[in-house]
Design an enzyme around this catalytic site. Structure first.
Site, PDB file in Angstrom:
ATOM      1  N   ARG A  92     -22.723 -42.264   6.549  1.00  0.00           N
ATOM      2  CA  ARG A  92     -22.008 -41.755   5.149  1.00  0.00           C
ATOM      3  C   ARG A  92     -21.203 -40.531   5.564  1.00  0.00           C
ATOM      4  NH1 ARG A  92     -25.425 -40.132   0.023  1.00  0.00           N
ATOM      5  NH2 ARG A  92     -25.360 -37.958   0.872  1.00  0.00           N
ATOM      6  N   ASP A 110     -31.805 -33.880   4.830  1.00  0.00           N
ATOM      7  CA  ASP A 110     -30.986 -35.135   5.839  1.00  0.00           C
ATOM      8  C   ASP A 110     -32.215 -35.662   6.814  1.00  0.00           C
ATOM      9  OD1 ASP A 110     -29.690 -36.194   8.059  1.00  0.00           O
ATOM     10  OD2 ASP A 110     -27.934 -35.373   6.980  1.00  0.00           O
ATOM     11  N   ASP A 128     -31.253 -35.960  10.493  1.00  0.00           N
ATOM     12  CA  ASP A 128     -31.337 -34.671  11.154  1.00  0.00           C
ATOM     13  C   ASP A 128     -32.697 -33.933  11.451  1.00  0.00           C
ATOM     14  OD1 ASP A 128     -28.533 -34.374  11.414  1.00  0.00           O
ATOM     15  OD2 ASP A 128     -28.205 -32.924   9.670  1.00  0.00           O
ATOM     16  N   THR A 139     -16.339 -38.713   1.172  1.00  0.00           N
ATOM     17  CA  THR A 139     -15.975 -39.829   0.437  1.00  0.00           C
ATOM     18  C   THR A 139     -17.443 -40.430   0.105  1.00  0.00           C
ATOM     19  OG1 THR A 139     -15.976 -41.553   1.970  1.00  0.00           O
ATOM     20  CG2 THR A 139     -13.897 -40.580   1.219  1.00  0.00           C
TER      21      THR A 139
HETATM   22  C1  PRP Z   1     -28.394 -41.326   5.264  1.00  0.00           C
HETATM   23  C2  PRP Z   1     -29.500 -42.272   5.168  1.00  0.00           C
HETATM   24  C3  PRP Z   1     -28.884 -43.639   4.592  1.00  0.00           C
HETATM   25  C4  PRP Z   1     -27.822 -43.063   3.870  1.00  0.00           C
HETATM   26  C5  PRP Z   1     -28.171 -43.097   2.281  1.00  0.00           C
HETATM   27  O1  PRP Z   1     -27.642 -41.807   6.727  1.00  0.00           O
HETATM   28  O2  PRP Z   1     -30.410 -42.495   6.394  1.00  0.00           O
HETATM   29  O3  PRP Z   1     -28.332 -44.469   5.559  1.00  0.00           O
HETATM   30  O4  PRP Z   1     -27.421 -41.504   4.427  1.00  0.00           O
HETATM   31  O5  PRP Z   1     -27.205 -42.548   1.622  1.00  0.00           O
HETATM   32  P1  PRP Z   1     -26.224 -43.502   0.624  1.00  0.00           P
HETATM   33  O6  PRP Z   1     -27.662 -44.327  -0.096  1.00  0.00           O
HETATM   34  O7  PRP Z   1     -25.576 -42.966  -0.171  1.00  0.00           O
HETATM   35  O8  PRP Z   1     -25.264 -44.705   1.543  1.00  0.00           O
HETATM   36  P2  PRP Z   1     -26.538 -40.742   7.323  1.00  0.00           P
HETATM   37  O9  PRP Z   1     -25.203 -41.326   6.682  1.00  0.00           O
HETATM   38  O10 PRP Z   1     -26.576 -39.407   6.977  1.00  0.00           O
HETATM   39  O11 PRP Z   1     -26.431 -41.228   8.774  1.00  0.00           O
HETATM   40  P3  PRP Z   1     -27.733 -40.627  10.038  1.00  0.00           P
HETATM   41  O12 PRP Z   1     -28.953 -41.817   9.745  1.00  0.00           O
HETATM   42  O13 PRP Z   1     -26.967 -40.982  11.279  1.00  0.00           O
HETATM   43  O14 PRP Z   1     -28.022 -39.402   9.834  1.00  0.00           O
HETATM   44  N1  URA Z   2     -29.218 -38.920   3.099  1.00  0.00           N
HETATM   45  C1  URA Z   2     -30.088 -38.047   3.742  1.00  0.00           C
HETATM   46  O1  URA Z   2     -30.689 -38.353   4.783  1.00  0.00           O
HETATM   47  N2  URA Z   2     -30.683 -37.467   2.416  1.00  0.00           N
HETATM   48  C2  URA Z   2     -30.284 -37.563   1.197  1.00  0.00           C
HETATM   49  O2  URA Z   2     -30.830 -36.956   0.280  1.00  0.00           O
HETATM   50  C3  URA Z   2     -29.202 -38.645   0.985  1.00  0.00           C
HETATM   51  C4  URA Z   2     -28.678 -39.096   1.843  1.00  0.00           C
END
Ligand code: PRP
Ligand code: URA
Length: 216
Positions: A111, A207, A210, A115
């Site tokens: 994400r 997160d 992370d 944006t």
């Molecule tokens: C997080 C999570 C989802 C997304 C959710 O991933 O694991 O994939 O955000 O947000 P949304 O519903 O608003 O799209 P992230 O983009 O942080 O990537 P990662 O899994 O690599 O940490």
């Molecule tokens: N992605 C995450 O990992 N946590 C949130 O709360 C939203 C998006």
């Protein structure tokens, strides 16, 4: 406060006491990476149990040490587990414990922090994905942008039966997914209150990627 969920028939929130207990530990800031990862795996296993409840059975005969009796087995259901990278990876092992013959596909998506739009970077699915029931997995459903982009990949590949397994969902994301895809079912171990101004889930757990991988 966000809007209530409209189509509750397609949303399953697990209310088992063990699930709620584990969610409480998962949310805590002081829960470290090792325990966080273990809890995500365990919660995914509970969800898999719920999400496969309607798998069809067939009659078989088995012989116990005492006699022959009728029994049931899963009627040849073909399954693919598809994590949304990277956080979705944390749910795969728990589901493979339940469904050891399942295939695993991957959809890479992050994400954009500004944006909040999903940025796809990878997709590799089993060749026969269209004939499989897909368990799409991601611990977090926030705005629903990542989920909807992943659902588009799967529908385009011809998948009919998709069950989306998440750990923590925001009502905004749940409604966005239900609006976007008229068939997908959502399983969550918690339905939280709302998103904050950065599109993070409240009360949430931070997160997820992370916390699973220790990349702070
Ligand atoms: C997080 C999570 C989802 C997304 C959710 O991933 O694991 O994939 O955000 O947000 P949304 O519903 O608003 O799209 P992230 O983009 O942080 O990537 P990662 O899994 O690599 O940490
Ligand atoms: N992605 C995450 O990992 N946590 C949130 O709360 C939203 C998006």
């Amino acid at each position: 406060m966000s809007e209530p969920i409209v189509d509750t028939d397609r949303v399953h929130v697990l209310d088992h006491p063990l699930v709620q207990h584990k969610m409480a530990i998962l949310r805590r800031t002081e829960t470290g990476t090792k325990q966080f990862r273990e809890l995500i795996r365990e919660l995914a296993l509970f969800e898999g149990y719920e999400a496969t409840r309607d798998f069809p059975l067939e009659d078989i005969e088995v012989t116990t040490p005492l006699e022959t009796t009728s029994a049931k087995q899963i009627a040849g259901k073909k399954v693919a587990i598809v994590p949304i990278l990277r956080a979705g990876l944390g749910m795969v092992d728990g589901l493979l414990e339940l469904l050891p013959s399942a295939r695993v596909g991957h959809i890479g998506m992050f994400r954009d922090p500004k944006t909040k739009e999903p940025q796809p970077y990878y997709c590799k699915l089993p060749g026969d994905i269209e004939s499989r029931t897909v368990l799409l997995v991601d611990p977090m459903l926030a705005t629903g942008g990542s989920a909807n982009a992943a659902l588009d990949y799967l529908r385009k590949a011809g998948v009919k039966d998709i069950r989306f397994l998440v750990i923590d969902a925001a009502p905004e994301g749940v409604n966005a997914v239900l609006d976007h895809d008229s068939d997908v079912r959502i399983y969550a171990t918690s339905l939280d209150r709302q998103l904050n101004e950065n599109a993070y889930i409240l009360p949430g757990l931070g997160d997820a990627g992370d916390r699973i991988f220790g990349t702070f």
